[in-house]
Scaffold this active site. Structure first.
Site, PDB file in Angstrom:
ATOM      1  N   GLU A   1      -5.670   3.640   3.574  1.00 15.72           N
ATOM      2  CA  GLU A   1      -6.218   4.317   4.763  1.00 15.72           C
ATOM      3  C   GLU A   1      -7.638   4.823   4.514  1.00 15.72           C
ATOM      4  OE1 GLU A   1      -4.801   4.269   7.589  1.00 15.72           O
ATOM      5  OE2 GLU A   1      -2.660   3.976   7.229  1.00 15.72           O
TER       6      GLU A   1
ATOM      7  N   ASP B   1       0.858  -1.189   0.000  1.00 17.92           N
ATOM      8  CA  ASP B   1       0.000   0.000   0.000  1.00 17.92           C
ATOM      9  C   ASP B   1       0.892   1.237   0.000  1.00 17.92           C
ATOM     10  OD1 ASP B   1       0.821  -0.689   2.540  1.00 17.92           O
ATOM     11  OD2 ASP B   1      -1.155  -0.580   3.460  1.00 17.92           O
TER      12      ASP B   1
HETATM   13 ZN   LIG Z   1      -2.784   2.889   8.941  1.00 21.21          ZN
HETATM   14 ZN   LIG Z   2      -1.059   0.822   7.334  1.00 18.97          ZN
END
Ligand SMILES: [Zn+2]
Ligand SMILES: [Zn+2]
EC number: 3.5.1.47
Length: 370
Positions: A126, A67
């Site tokens: 997030e 990510d």
């Molecule tokens: Zn996070």
């Molecule tokens: Zn994270």
């Protein structure tokens, strides 16, 4: 300096919010274009990137996901390579996740393994969530792995430690956004108004009864209201109030129960306080469920080369759960030895030694063991 650590420092300077990772994506693409081309193909998806490195036989495809997004947190580390984006920081270690992917990718390009390896540089972990759109995109079929791995930095473990477990590792998570509408007025004449602050206070307390009274006490769940807003000054009754929170459950069925009880309590507050309430739920993140066979294979390997800890499940939400719903695989915690700071804290400062450690370990694993 080690290539991946250099990458980490560059990425650390440019944290960007979900689906706005424009500089991050350009940086990743620049790196990929600098590698020898003969084995690498790639596509972009939104602000993410899919990459395939052809293996020597290509019989199977192994996946690694990183990510890439940052958080709206003002950095307070004082590092020489600290964030150049005011108000934003890589406070969840996604700069580390991304640099590990780049380091591993470059290594595998230079020295191919038997299998194809695909890398998913995923935006918006997030929020609002990039994993689901990424695997639902038609491009995913071109890159579909048969087995997937992902990791998250763990400040509480030392470098050299990896922690995971078979089955549920992280909770199902869903955001909740509540707006309460009433009638503002003079603080001295509450009977001529509809005070949203009192309704808001009652609602916060009632929401906290859901976990203790409506969910099986043998199951784990959490409701946190993390943001509360109302009013303009001390002597004016607030005509509008906001609550933002998150619900977590280790058992996916409990998430439905949590949602249902939030709805019912909100309707009850409307009836008892005369307010109107707008209730919105965010995207649901599925539980991160590790495939027991993959965990068994990976943990046996780690035990021969590093320290493996079988940890408890955590109430953390992670949209990697969408990918593991589709592809067998696992997520694990990577020790980064920063026990004085936690994730999402402005002082988070992972030990960079974890980066070459895990690149070496995963390279070895993908090469000889997977
Ligand atoms: Zn996070
Ligand atoms: Zn994270």
């Amino acid at each position: 300096m080690e290539y991946a650590i250099e990458m980490r420092r560059e990425l650390h300077k440019i944290p960007e919010p979900g689906f706005k990772e424009f500089k991050t994506q350009a940086f990743i693409l620049d790196q990929i274009r600098s590698y020898p081309e003969n084995r690498v193909s790639y596509d972009t998806f939104e602000t993410g990137v899919f990459v395939r490195v052809k293996g020597l036989t290509g019989n199977r495809t192994i996946g690694y996901r990183a990510d890439i997004d940052g958080l709206p947190i003002e950095e307070a580390t004082g590092l020489p390579f600290c964030s150049e984006h005011p108000g934003f920081m890589h406070a969840c270690g996604h700069d580390v996740h991304t640099s590990i992917a780049l380091g591993l990718l470059r290594r595998i390009v230079e020295l191919p393994v038997m299998d194809d390896v695909v890398f998913l540089f995923q935006p918006a972990e997030e929020g609002p969530g990039g994993a689901e759109p990424m695997i639902k995109s038609p491009l995913f079929e071109k890159y579909r792995p048969s087995e997937m791995y992902g990791l998250h930095v763990a400040p509480e473990y030392p470098v050299g430690t990896i922690a995971s477990r078979p089955g549920v590792l992280f909770a199902s998570a869903r955001e909740v956004h509540i707006t309460i509408y009433g009638q503002s007025g003079h603080a001295a004449f509450p009977h001529l108004t509809i005070d949203t602050v009192v309704a808001q206070a009652a609602l916060i307390m009632q929401l906290q009864t859901i976990v203790s009274r409506s969910i099986n006490p043998m199951n784990c769940s959490v409701i946190t209201i993390g943001k509360v807003e109302a009013g303009i000054r001390e002597n004016v009754i607030a005509g509008r109030a906001l609550l933002d929170g998150t619900m977590r459950a280790l058992n996916g069925n409990d998430m439905e129960k949590l949602e249902q009880r939030v709805r019912e309590i909100v309707r009850g507050i409307e009836a008892s306080f005369g307010v109107k309430i707008d209730l919105q739920f965010g995207n649901r993140y599925y539980e991160v469920v590790n495939d027991p066979n993959v965990v068994n294979k990976f943990s046996s390997f780690v035990k021969m080369n590093a320290n493996y800890v079988e940890c408890d499940a955590a109430m953390t939400g992670e949209d990697f759960g969408f990918m593991l719903k589709e592809i067998p695989g696992m997520m694990f915690w990577l020790g980064v030895n920063n026990a004085t700071s936690g994730l999402h804290q402005p002082t988070l400062n992972p030990d960079e030694e974890a980066i070459p450690f895990i690149i070496h370990l995963l390279d070895h694993y993908f090469r000889e063991y997977v």
